[in-house]
Design a protein around this motif. Structure first.
Motif, PDB file in Angstrom:
ATOM      1  N   LYS A  48       0.832  -1.199   0.000  1.00 51.39           N
ATOM      2  CA  LYS A  48       0.000   0.000   0.000  1.00 51.39           C
ATOM      3  C   LYS A  48       0.874   1.259   0.000  1.00 51.39           C
ATOM      4  O   LYS A  48       0.443   2.318  -0.439  1.00 51.39           O
ATOM      5  CB  LYS A  48      -0.923   0.031   1.213  1.00 51.39           C
ATOM      6  N   THR A  76       1.992  -9.439  -0.671  1.00 54.27           N
ATOM      7  CA  THR A  76       1.685  -8.008  -0.632  1.00 54.27           C
ATOM      8  C   THR A  76       1.950  -7.348   0.717  1.00 54.27           C
ATOM      9  O   THR A  76       1.910  -6.129   0.828  1.00 54.27           O
ATOM     10  CB  THR A  76       0.205  -7.837  -0.999  1.00 54.27           C
ATOM     11  N   TYR A  81      -2.200 -12.679  -8.109  1.00 60.51           N
ATOM     12  CA  TYR A  81      -2.311 -11.444  -7.339  1.00 60.51           C
ATOM     13  C   TYR A  81      -3.530 -11.470  -6.412  1.00 60.51           C
ATOM     14  O   TYR A  81      -4.657 -11.709  -6.862  1.00 60.51           O
ATOM     15  CB  TYR A  81      -2.444 -10.283  -8.346  1.00 60.51           C
ATOM     16  N   GLY A 105      -8.061  -3.998  -6.322  1.00 56.65           N
ATOM     17  CA  GLY A 105      -7.492  -4.319  -7.632  1.00 56.65           C
ATOM     18  C   GLY A 105      -6.506  -3.312  -8.207  1.00 56.65           C
ATOM     19  O   GLY A 105      -6.147  -3.403  -9.388  1.00 56.65           O
TER      20      GLY A 105
HETATM   21  C1  LIG Z   1      -4.900  -3.942   0.098  1.00 55.80           C
HETATM   22  C2  LIG Z   1      -4.226  -5.238   0.115  1.00 55.80           C
HETATM   23  C3  LIG Z   1      -4.427  -6.179  -0.912  1.00 55.80           C
HETATM   24  C4  LIG Z   1      -5.349  -5.912  -2.082  1.00 55.80           C
HETATM   25  O1  LIG Z   1      -4.740  -4.975  -2.932  1.00 55.80           O
HETATM   26  P1  LIG Z   1      -5.522  -4.269  -4.115  1.00 55.80           P
HETATM   27  O2  LIG Z   1      -4.453  -3.730  -4.999  1.00 55.80           O
HETATM   28  O3  LIG Z   1      -6.376  -3.231  -3.514  1.00 55.80           O
HETATM   29  O4  LIG Z   1      -6.321  -5.308  -4.807  1.00 55.80           O
HETATM   30  C5  LIG Z   1      -3.716  -7.359  -0.861  1.00 55.80           C
HETATM   31  N1  LIG Z   1      -2.865  -7.622   0.151  1.00 55.80           N
HETATM   32  C6  LIG Z   1      -2.643  -6.751   1.167  1.00 55.80           C
HETATM   33  C7  LIG Z   1      -1.698  -7.123   2.251  1.00 55.80           C
HETATM   34  C8  LIG Z   1      -3.317  -5.528   1.172  1.00 55.80           C
HETATM   35  O5  LIG Z   1      -3.097  -4.667   2.160  1.00 55.80           O
END
Ligand SMILES: *Cc1c(COP(=O)(O)O)cnc(C)c1O
Ligand SMILES: [Zn+2]
Length: 393
Positions: A115, A382, A239, A244
């Motif tokens: 993020k 992520t 992903y 998204g």
């Molecule tokens: C927000 C988030 C997502 C989803 O990401 P988007 O790009 O909004 O689809 C996935 N994993 C984590 C850890 C997140 O914080």
């Protein structure tokens, strides 16, 4: 040679095609309620900038500033986001019978999730346009990231979060000086409340895809992948999808890379969107070959970043899946928690539940023979598992 910091041109509505100025504050298209897409003068970049020059610059997301929206370098608010490792997963590859499996390890970003990329871009551009106070509804990590970048930019921050958001997200937001409002509901409810507050008090709303620039920060993951693979793209990208931004952003990056002439081979990856069975609007819509999602009622999953009942940009996500010959898949919470253990035990990576979901999905795709064992596959971790400890006990 006349080079610019950014080759930003304007904003184009993804719904009706109307053009908006990039020198004014815009959210989404007031005519048709669609996301605005940022456009650059790619022809000029193509004739002025050599891709290898970007490789030689100091590390970080902002080394790609020509394809990012900040015009004056002084407005770049950075905490060192981007250029996260692309790791090969040799141990898991053996277990799964694959030869080319990688993870993009986004947990090394500031605030412990990817993020940071989107909020670095959005807060920087907001600062450039004179915004003084920013507001966001969030399932968790976006709040912490926004609070941190807003603090560094000297902006006021207000955050609406479901009250069952991981504690780390609440505390990291508060400690950076944001006002945090915990609500009894989902991110969709938070979005409604933040929207009202924004209109009443003049806060700038940086909700996913309701402002144009978060996806621009996230798209740089696509540029980094191309560069890491010697200016070629992998075969499959898996992903974990909430709003998204990363999926849509990377798909945009691949188009830009083609237009810039920076790819040695223009073959695009198949994009896979992973959600949890307790909140799976994208896999459901994909199955029905629909162009948009229905609102998912009663959303529940431990992977808070995936607890998004309907993305504002559902149409863009689905378009990317169809255009790429990709797919969408939902995994059970038990499967993603087991995958989290496996990733840590086999490779030393303590992934966020969202990131671990991509490994669970990969196994399903191998079983379905949707993936060929020799394909080049990239999972996205992520965020860091450390941010969810109060949920795993
Ligand atoms: C927000 C988030 C997502 C989803 O990401 P988007 O790009 O909004 O689809 C996935 N994993 C984590 C850890 C997140 O914080
Ligand atoms: Zn429009």
């Amino acid at each position: 040679m006349n080079t610019q910091h950014s080759y930003l041109v304007d904003l184009k509505c993804s719904g009706c095609g109307k053009i908006y100025s990039a020198n004014e504050i815009h959210t989404f298209c007031p005519d048709c309620q669609s996301t605005l897409i940022v456009q650059y003068d790619l022809d000029s970049i193509r004739s002025h900038i050599d891709r290898d020059e970007i490789t030689r610059r100091p590390k970080g997301m902002w080394r790609w500033h020509e394809v990012l929206p900040v015009v004056d370098k002084q407005n770049q608010i950075t905490l060192g986001e981007g250029d996260c490792a692309l790791l090969s997963l040799n141990n898991l590859s053996k277990t799964l019978g694959l030869t080319n499996l990688y993870v993009k390890e986004e947990s090394s970003n500031p605030t412990g999730s990817f993020k940071a990329r989107g909020l670095s871009a959005a807060v920087s551009k907001a600062k450039e346009l004179g915004v003084k106070k920013v507001i966001i509804p969030t399932a968790g990590n976006a709040g912490g990231a926004m609070a941190s970048y807003a603090a560094r930019a000297g902006m006021q921050a207000m955050i609406y979060m479901p009250k069952d958001t991981p504690k780390a997200n609440i505390e990291e937001s508060r400690i950076a000086g944001a006002e945090v409002i915990l609500i009894d509901g989902l991110i969709s409810d938070a979005a409604g409340m933040a929207g009202v507050k924004a209109r009443e008090e003049g806060w700038f709303d940086v909700s996913t895809f309701k402002e144009p620039y978060r996806a621009e920060g996230k798209k740089i993951m696509g540029y980094e992948l191309a560069e890491s693979f010697g200016w070629e793209l992998p075969d499959v990208i898996i992903y974990p999808t909430g709003g998204g931004t990363g999926l849509v952003g990377m798909w945009k990056a691949f188009q830009e890379l083609e237009n810039l002439g920076w790819l040695n081979k223009t073959k695009r990856p198949r994009m896979v969107s992973v959600q949890a069975t307790g909140c799976a609007p994208i896999p459901l819509a994909f199955q029905k070959k629909a162009m948009f999602c229905d609102f998912w009622t009663g959303a529940h999953t431990i992977a808070s970043g995936l607890r998004v009942p309907k993305s504002f940009a559902d149409q863009l996500i689905l378009k990317c899946l169809y255009e790429s010959n990709g797919t969408a898949i939902a995994v059970e919470d038990e499967a993603l928690m087991q995958a989290q253990q496996e990733l840590a035990k086999a490779e030393g990576i303590f992934a966020a539940p969202e990131g671990a979901a991509t490994l669970a999905a990969l196994k399903d795709l191998i079983n379905q023979k949707w993936i060929h064992p020799d394909e080049k596959i990239v999972l996205f971790n992520t965020g860091s598992g450390l941010k969810y400890l109060d949920h795993t006990g």
